[in-house]
Design an enzyme around this catalytic site. Sequence first.
Site, PDB file in Angstrom:
ATOM      1  N   HIS A  63       0.061   4.498   4.141  1.00  0.00           N
ATOM      2  CA  HIS A  63      -0.565   5.233   3.048  1.00  0.00           C
ATOM      3  C   HIS A  63      -0.064   6.675   2.992  1.00  0.00           C
ATOM      4  O   HIS A  63       0.314   7.171   1.927  1.00  0.00           O
ATOM      5  CB  HIS A  63      -2.085   5.221   3.206  1.00  0.00           C
ATOM      6  CG  HIS A  63      -2.690   3.862   3.069  1.00  0.00           C
ATOM      7  ND1 HIS A  63      -4.053   3.649   3.056  1.00  0.00           N
ATOM      8  CD2 HIS A  63      -2.118   2.640   2.926  1.00  0.00           C
ATOM      9  CE1 HIS A  63      -4.306   2.353   2.907  1.00  0.00           C
ATOM     10  NE2 HIS A  63      -3.145   1.722   2.845  1.00  0.00           N
ATOM     11  N   SER A 113       0.806  -1.221   0.000  1.00  0.00           N
ATOM     12  CA  SER A 113       0.000   0.000   0.000  1.00  0.00           C
ATOM     13  C   SER A 113       0.834   1.263   0.000  1.00  0.00           C
ATOM     14  O   SER A 113       0.500   2.242  -0.667  1.00  0.00           O
ATOM     15  CB  SER A 113      -0.950  -0.007   1.200  1.00  0.00           C
ATOM     16  OG  SER A 113      -1.811  -1.128   1.157  1.00  0.00           O
TER      17      SER A 113
END
Length: 294
Positions: free
Chosen positions: A245, A199
Amino acid sequence: MDQAANSARDARSVPVCYRHPDRETGVHCTRCDRPICPDCMVSASVGFQCPDCVRGGSGTSHPPAASQPRTLAGGTVSADPRLVTKILIGINIAVFIAVRVQSSLLDHLLLVGTWPPKPFTPTMGVAEGEWYRLVTSMFTHEAIWHIAFNMLSLWWIGGPLEAALGRARYLTLYLVSGLAGGALTYLLAAPSQASLGASGAIWGLFGATAILLRRLDYDMRPIIALLVINLIFTFSWSGIAWQAHIGGLVAGVVAGYAMVHAPRKNRALIQFGTCALILVVTVALTLVRTAQLT
């Protein structure tokens, strides 16, 4: 008359086609830089090439040092602009299958600060010197939906980005984004919280894509909408390492800006120098957290 004609030719400022001296042109071959007229232009991935370069330089007048076509960021244009993306997807899938076959392998690949919590022994994690987890965790996934989402995003976003940056710059961007996301997770998350997945690297590609679209003056609304939707999911669902993220996104924006906005002079130095600075910050954050846990 001959003298007047020669003087006219000498005074002419517009170059003429190397194959048709009677035709003026302002277009040059992107490989050898020779002027070419419309009849001699062969469309290439970047600009136009002359017939000799398309044939592999078989013409007798081909210069010995022909420059290669370059991407927007200065990378070399390749025959397969998605090769690195395919390799990255292949690595992720291979690791996922290996973990499915032997589940205990995941314990040695995921990102964790320290586990079990001290004073229990033996301990494992980045704080115990296993820094390699910052890299291996970028290629591990928990479930089929997890790897499916990340790999679809990698294909849709990564492929065009690789074509625009070139292989070396694209791979560098991917790795520094993933490492930055892992470092921020290590710094802010609980020491025993396990983190895994690509991610951080994927969000780095999102950030760099936004910078690229802005540089090309394309419509920014699709990528902005995609980022907003993903941010909503990131902070509304439990169990998602939002630190990865955000860390990947910030690193991707910074590295992406350097990739597409660096001036032609010293371009590679600025691009890879910026990525090196991101790595320095990543190492610094890792050292700070390790000092707190040991």
